[in-house]
Design a protein around this motif. Structure first.
Motif, PDB file in Angstrom:
ATOM      1  N   TYR B  32       0.794  -1.280   0.053  1.00  0.00           N
ATOM      2  CA  TYR B  32       0.023   0.075   0.058  1.00  0.00           C
ATOM      3  C   TYR B  32       0.748   1.434   0.192  1.00  0.00           C
ATOM      4  CZ  TYR B  32      -4.308  -2.278   0.663  1.00  0.00           C
ATOM      5  OH  TYR B  32      -5.730  -3.120   0.537  1.00  0.00           O
ATOM      6  N   ALA B  33       1.949   1.241   0.937  1.00  0.00           N
ATOM      7  CA  ALA B  33       2.844   2.424   0.973  1.00  0.00           C
ATOM      8  C   ALA B  33       3.663   2.697  -0.181  1.00  0.00           C
ATOM      9  CB  ALA B  33       3.663   2.254   2.185  1.00  0.00           C
ATOM     10  N   THR B  34       3.847   1.818  -0.955  1.00  0.00           N
ATOM     11  CA  THR B  34       4.542   2.068  -2.170  1.00  0.00           C
ATOM     12  C   THR B  34       3.622   2.712  -3.286  1.00  0.00           C
ATOM     13  OG1 THR B  34       5.781   0.019  -1.915  1.00  0.00           O
ATOM     14  CG2 THR B  34       5.973   0.878  -4.144  1.00  0.00           C
ATOM     15  N   THR B  35       2.138   2.337  -3.174  1.00  0.00           N
ATOM     16  CA  THR B  35       1.247   3.280  -3.996  1.00  0.00           C
ATOM     17  C   THR B  35       1.153   4.607  -4.002  1.00  0.00           C
ATOM     18  OG1 THR B  35       0.352   1.057  -4.181  1.00  0.00           O
ATOM     19  CG2 THR B  35      -0.507   2.580  -5.503  1.00  0.00           C
ATOM     20  N   VAL B  36       1.106   4.685  -2.341  1.00  0.00           N
ATOM     21  CA  VAL B  36       0.553   5.937  -1.782  1.00  0.00           C
ATOM     22  C   VAL B  36       1.609   7.034  -2.060  1.00  0.00           C
ATOM     23  CG1 VAL B  36      -0.199   7.259   0.331  1.00  0.00           C
ATOM     24  CG2 VAL B  36      -1.049   4.966  -0.154  1.00  0.00           C
ATOM     25  N   TYR B  37       2.799   6.509  -1.356  1.00  0.00           N
ATOM     26  CA  TYR B  37       4.017   7.688  -1.471  1.00  0.00           C
ATOM     27  C   TYR B  37       4.807   7.527  -2.751  1.00  0.00           C
ATOM     28  CZ  TYR B  37       2.666   7.990   3.526  1.00  0.00           C
ATOM     29  OH  TYR B  37       2.033   8.081   4.559  1.00  0.00           O
ATOM     30  N   GLY B  38       4.452   6.447  -3.694  1.00  0.00           N
ATOM     31  CA  GLY B  38       5.682   6.289  -4.803  1.00  0.00           C
ATOM     32  C   GLY B  38       5.219   7.218  -5.882  1.00  0.00           C
ATOM     33  N   ARG B  39       6.384   7.471  -6.714  1.00  0.00           N
ATOM     34  CA  ARG B  39       5.981   8.367  -7.759  1.00  0.00           C
ATOM     35  C   ARG B  39       5.784   7.380  -9.158  1.00  0.00           C
ATOM     36  NH1 ARG B  39      11.137  12.154  -9.388  1.00  0.00           N
ATOM     37  NH2 ARG B  39      10.779  11.805 -11.584  1.00  0.00           N
ATOM     38  N   VAL B  40       4.747   7.837  -9.838  1.00  0.00           N
ATOM     39  CA  VAL B  40       4.336   7.027 -10.849  1.00  0.00           C
ATOM     40  C   VAL B  40       5.034   7.089 -12.067  1.00  0.00           C
ATOM     41  CG1 VAL B  40       2.254   6.221 -12.411  1.00  0.00           C
ATOM     42  CG2 VAL B  40       1.907   6.571 -10.062  1.00  0.00           C
ATOM     43  N   VAL B  41       5.596   6.191 -12.678  1.00  0.00           N
ATOM     44  CA  VAL B  41       6.198   6.318 -14.210  1.00  0.00           C
ATOM     45  C   VAL B  41       5.768   5.333 -15.027  1.00  0.00           C
ATOM     46  CG1 VAL B  41       8.581   6.957 -12.951  1.00  0.00           C
ATOM     47  CG2 VAL B  41       8.133   4.536 -13.634  1.00  0.00           C
ATOM     48  N   THR B  42       5.520   5.770 -16.376  1.00  0.00           N
ATOM     49  CA  THR B  42       5.200   4.912 -17.257  1.00  0.00           C
ATOM     50  C   THR B  42       5.956   4.248 -18.176  1.00  0.00           C
ATOM     51  OG1 THR B  42       3.233   6.196 -17.288  1.00  0.00           O
ATOM     52  CG2 THR B  42       3.277   4.784 -19.068  1.00  0.00           C
ATOM     53  N   LEU B  43       6.025   2.972 -18.579  1.00  0.00           N
ATOM     54  CA  LEU B  43       6.906   2.413 -19.216  1.00  0.00           C
ATOM     55  C   LEU B  43       6.483   1.768 -20.142  1.00  0.00           C
ATOM     56  CD1 LEU B  43       8.989   0.620 -16.345  1.00  0.00           C
ATOM     57  CD2 LEU B  43       9.782   2.756 -17.349  1.00  0.00           C
ATOM     58  N   ARG B  44       6.860   1.476 -21.353  1.00  0.00           N
ATOM     59  CA  ARG B  44       6.332   0.937 -22.595  1.00  0.00           C
ATOM     60  C   ARG B  44       7.025  -0.609 -22.832  1.00  0.00           C
ATOM     61  NH1 ARG B  44       5.396   4.022 -27.549  1.00  0.00           N
ATOM     62  NH2 ARG B  44       7.439   4.701 -27.441  1.00  0.00           N
ATOM     63  N   THR B  45       6.275  -1.497 -23.019  1.00  0.00           N
ATOM     64  CA  THR B  45       6.800  -2.641 -23.354  1.00  0.00           C
ATOM     65  C   THR B  45       7.119  -3.445 -24.801  1.00  0.00           C
ATOM     66  OG1 THR B  45       4.677  -3.967 -23.678  1.00  0.00           O
ATOM     67  CG2 THR B  45       5.214  -3.689 -21.263  1.00  0.00           C
ATOM     68  N   LEU B  46       7.564  -4.095 -25.170  1.00  0.00           N
ATOM     69  CA  LEU B  46       7.628  -4.597 -26.538  1.00  0.00           C
ATOM     70  C   LEU B  46       6.416  -5.473 -26.539  1.00  0.00           C
ATOM     71  CD1 LEU B  46      11.532  -5.765 -26.702  1.00  0.00           C
ATOM     72  CD2 LEU B  46      10.453  -3.622 -27.604  1.00  0.00           C
ATOM     73  N   PRO B  47       6.009  -5.911 -27.910  1.00  0.00           N
ATOM     74  CA  PRO B  47       4.868  -6.386 -28.030  1.00  0.00           C
ATOM     75  C   PRO B  47       4.647  -7.811 -27.139  1.00  0.00           C
ATOM     76  CG  PRO B  47       5.781  -5.782 -30.192  1.00  0.00           C
ATOM     77  CD  PRO B  47       6.903  -5.375 -29.066  1.00  0.00           C
ATOM     78  N   VAL B  48       3.570  -7.953 -26.836  1.00  0.00           N
ATOM     79  CA  VAL B  48       3.285  -8.894 -25.776  1.00  0.00           C
ATOM     80  C   VAL B  48       2.337  -9.926 -26.758  1.00  0.00           C
ATOM     81  CG1 VAL B  48       1.933  -9.605 -24.169  1.00  0.00           C
ATOM     82  CG2 VAL B  48       3.283  -7.655 -23.792  1.00  0.00           C
ATOM     83  N   ASP B  49       2.641 -11.323 -26.446  1.00  0.00           N
ATOM     84  CA  ASP B  49       1.894 -12.410 -27.325  1.00  0.00           C
ATOM     85  C   ASP B  49       0.748 -12.617 -26.493  1.00  0.00           C
ATOM     86  OD1 ASP B  49       0.811 -14.286 -28.577  1.00  0.00           O
ATOM     87  OD2 ASP B  49       2.787 -15.150 -29.206  1.00  0.00           O
ATOM     88  N   MET B  95       6.484   8.493 -21.857  1.00  0.00           N
ATOM     89  CA  MET B  95       7.282   7.291 -21.393  1.00  0.00           C
ATOM     90  C   MET B  95       8.562   7.822 -20.870  1.00  0.00           C
ATOM     91  SD  MET B  95       4.640   5.526 -22.508  1.00  0.00           S
ATOM     92  CE  MET B  95       4.724   6.011 -24.362  1.00  0.00           C
ATOM     93  N   TYR B  96       8.959   6.811 -20.029  1.00  0.00           N
ATOM     94  CA  TYR B  96      10.228   6.866 -19.581  1.00  0.00           C
ATOM     95  C   TYR B  96      11.264   6.276 -20.253  1.00  0.00           C
ATOM     96  CZ  TYR B  96       8.868   9.985 -15.284  1.00  0.00           C
ATOM     97  OH  TYR B  96       8.440  10.794 -14.500  1.00  0.00           O
ATOM     98  N   GLU B  97      12.415   6.892 -20.265  1.00  0.00           N
ATOM     99  CA  GLU B  97      13.369   6.081 -21.142  1.00  0.00           C
ATOM    100  C   GLU B  97      14.681   5.914 -20.018  1.00  0.00           C
ATOM    101  OE1 GLU B  97      13.512   4.349 -23.392  1.00  0.00           O
ATOM    102  OE2 GLU B  97      11.488   4.569 -24.256  1.00  0.00           O
ATOM    103  N   ALA B  98      15.598   4.954 -20.198  1.00  0.00           N
ATOM    104  CA  ALA B  98      16.766   4.857 -19.345  1.00  0.00           C
ATOM    105  C   ALA B  98      17.992   5.680 -19.984  1.00  0.00           C
ATOM    106  CB  ALA B  98      17.352   3.323 -19.481  1.00  0.00           C
ATOM    107  N   VAL B  99      18.552   6.510 -19.021  1.00  0.00           N
ATOM    108  CA  VAL B  99      19.696   7.568 -19.543  1.00  0.00           C
ATOM    109  C   VAL B  99      20.969   7.098 -18.929  1.00  0.00           C
ATOM    110  CG1 VAL B  99      18.461   9.751 -20.037  1.00  0.00           C
ATOM    111  CG2 VAL B  99      18.871   9.240 -17.846  1.00  0.00           C
ATOM    112  N   ARG B 100      20.982   6.455 -17.676  1.00  0.00           N
ATOM    113  CA  ARG B 100      22.336   5.937 -17.132  1.00  0.00           C
ATOM    114  C   ARG B 100      22.146   4.749 -16.317  1.00  0.00           C
ATOM    115  NH1 ARG B 100      23.903  11.036 -14.093  1.00  0.00           N
ATOM    116  NH2 ARG B 100      21.307  11.381 -14.470  1.00  0.00           N
ATOM    117  N   VAL B 101      23.302   3.976 -16.341  1.00  0.00           N
ATOM    118  CA  VAL B 101      23.406   2.861 -15.389  1.00  0.00           C
ATOM    119  C   VAL B 101      24.353   2.653 -14.490  1.00  0.00           C
ATOM    120  CG1 VAL B 101      23.151   0.361 -15.606  1.00  0.00           C
ATOM    121  CG2 VAL B 101      22.190   1.592 -17.278  1.00  0.00           C
TER     122      VAL B 101
END
Lengths: 408, 177
Positions: B32-49, B95-101
């Motif tokens: 619950y806490a992760t949903t309440v206090y978390g920041r929402v990011v949207t990610l895109r998937t590759l096609p799903v079968d 969408m969000y994209e990766a910039v550094r690892v």
């Protein structure tokens, strides 16, 4: 003696006048019929009912509201602990411990199912470590061997998941398992628990070596530390049981080197810096020797012959031969000691290992240049002769033991 | 028969069972806490079968951020398989994209960026395959049928809540229109 045996045999004894009918009844009275068999039917019945409930819940799991799912998990957890406690108080030990064990499994399942329910990601093993801690607490609370074994298995699973899935090694889990369970075994020496704990700790040592990407031979420093723990244990059968798995691991490793040592492709995985390795192993060796001296079992130091670092020789034939020399040194002294101690189990073990080593040595040294039919003929004759000789020695040893015994 | 149980045994059992139940409740609370206090990011998937749905109660998701160019790797040491990593995400449109690892958690990132933890699943010559453990989406009842009905491969948009303490969870997944 079982009641069944008495029931079938005692009429003959009465017939032959060894005992009379009254004595027969008295003897039978000493072994009352097992009452557990009667309790089996309700147990089976409740098991079936339980399974049907379980399959019903499992089939509709995803469709149930979250709070209901949480409620089911919590109540079945509390229920099985309560039932276990109830049966323990009524004196039904195995069923009681079985139910407590079920509660423990449900706790682990609940941790996984709840985090799955909320699509939570496990970044570390905190959740599963709680499972291992609960298992340890239950082991101490109920003083149960079954729970001890479950705890070893659980901590192995936790560490395996941690290294395999999360790419980390939990030193806390390893230390916690070694200390709490090691202490329990120390206070309640037991052969089976010794072996199980030893295997569990070897698994953790192996995972640590693979996680650190260090030379695999470092594993034996840890393994021999476990072996040394067995030396310090005052209860000999329990200590011996603890030492079995590390010695078996060292033997199999050497056997593998003797068979595949020539390949040489992986020999660079074997050699840690010589001084550091020898210092670490030497330190453990010293600890082990002190314990053996204290307990008056210095003869057992020959086990350490398996740890001779023959793998520092260059890859290829020298390495294989070095491994064979180590194996012969170990099995030879094992046989020699077994004959001296007149210990029949040890004689059998020593014989089997000696013949195994000889088979490997023969295969290794003559396969390359000998005609194949001659190879098998000579090998067969060699092994038959060896086993005949060793068996004769064993028979002599055991016969002299049998004649010695009545006199003493 | 085991040794007789000590007199304060019952109290310890109660304590231990209560602790276990509390722990499970705490896991739920963390969700619950992760949903309440978390920041929402949207990610895109590759096609799903959609046929994947027939085999179980979850779909395998492969994100655009699952495969990142090796140039994003910020450390001197080479990335190792199964190593834990910290991926910095930046919004690119919706969408969000990766910039550094990173191999260690970065101390500070710009306000619009966020860190998602993961593991290196595989290392290729030019790219890294990263596993976030967000790859399994347990499809809620009824949703699976809806996805199957569309009957073709499609990408999905997955909303992930990332709590300030790093915990992440999928909160929603939908088929991209």
């Amino acid at each position: 003696m079982s009641r069944k045996f008495l029931e079938t045999e005692s009429p003959k004894w009465v017939e032959q006048g060894i005992i009379n009918a009254e004595q027969q009844q008295k003897l039978l009275g000493l072994y009352p019929p097992d009452e557990k068999a009667i309790g089996l039917l309700p147990l089976l019945g409740s098991l079936l009912v339980g399974l049907s409930v379980l399959s019903l819940v499992a089939a509709n799991w995803q469709g149930l509201p979250e709070t209901l799912r949480l409620g089911i998990l919590l109540s079945s957890l509390a229920g099985s602990y309560a039932a276990g406690e109830h049966f323990l108080r009524r004196g039904n030990h195995s069923l009681g411990i079985g139910l407590v064990g079920l509660g423990l499994i449900l706790f682990g399942a609940a941790i996984i199912l709840v985090s799955q329910m909320y699509q939570l990601i496990g970044y570390d093993v905190t959740g599963l470590v709680a499972w291992a801690v609960a298992a340890t607490a239950l082991t101490y609370l109920y003083q149960s061997r079954a729970l001890f074994i479950m705890t070893v298995v659980i901590s192995c699973i936790v560490q395996g998941y941690n290294t395999g899935q999360l790419g980390a090694f939990s030193y806390a889990t390893a230390a916690f398992t070694a200390f709490t369970l090691g202490y329990y075994w120390w206070r309640h020496p037991d052969a089976l628990l010794g072996t199980v704990l030893s295997v569990g700790l070897l698994w953790q040592a192996g995972l640590l070596v693979s996680f650190l990407h260090i030379k695999i031979t470092w594993f034996f420093v840890g393994a021999m530390l476990i072996y040394t723990l067995g030396d310090w244990q005052t209860d000999r059968p329990a200590g011996r049981a603890m030492q079995g798995p590390p010695i078996a691991a060292a033997f199999l490793f050497m056997l593998g080197l003797a068979i595949f040592g020539e390949a040489g492709s992986y020999t660079d995985m074997l050699r840690p810096p010589l001084l550091a390795y020898l210092a670490a192993l030497g330190g453990v060796f010293a600890l082990s020797l002190v314990a053996k001296r204290k307990r008056g079992r210095l003869g057992g130091a020959t086990d350490w012959l398996l740890l001779l670092p023959g793998f520092y020789l260059p890859g290829g034939l020298p390495l294989a031969i070095a491994a064979l020399v180590v194996l012969y040194a170990y099995t030879g002294t094992l046989l020699w000691r077994a004959h001296q101690e007149q210990n029949p189990d040890r004689v059998t073990l020593g014989t089997v290992l000696f013949i195994l080593t000889t088979a490997v040595a023969y295969f290794k040294l003559t396969w390359g240049f000998m005609d194949k039919s001659l190879f098998f003929l000579l090998g067969g004759v060699l092994l038959l002769g060896l086993s005949w000789y060793l068996q004769r020695r064993a028979a002599q040893t055991l016969a002299s033991e049998a004649t010695d015994k009545p006199r003493s | 028969m085991a040794t007789p149980l000590p007199s304060n045994h019952r109290r310890w059992v109660l304590l231990l069972v209560a602790a276990q139940m509390l722990f499970i409740l705490a896991v739920a609370a963390a969700g619950y806490a992760t949903t309440v206090y978390g920041r929402v990011v949207t990610l895109r998937t590759l096609p799903v079968d959609p046929r994947d749905l027939l085999y179980g109660d979850y779909v395998r998701l492969n994100y655009t951020i699952s495969q990142v160019p090796i140039a994003l790797w910020q450390e001197i040491s080479l990335p190792r398989r199964r190593q834990a990593v910290y991926v910095v995400l930046r919004p690119a449109g919706e969408m969000y994209e990766a910039v550094r690892v990173f191999a260690q958690e970065p101390m500070e990132v710009p306000a619009d960026q966020i860190v998602l933890r993961g593991w290196i699943a595989d290392r290729y010559r030019r790219s890294l395959h990263i596993r976030y453990n967000l790859e399994r989406y347990y499809v809620p009842e009824g949703k699976g049928k809806e996805l199957e009905r569309k009957g073709r491969r499609h990408t999905m948009l997955v909303r992930v809540s990332i709590a300030p303490w790093g915990q992440a969870r999928i909160t929603e997944a939908q088929v991209q229109p």
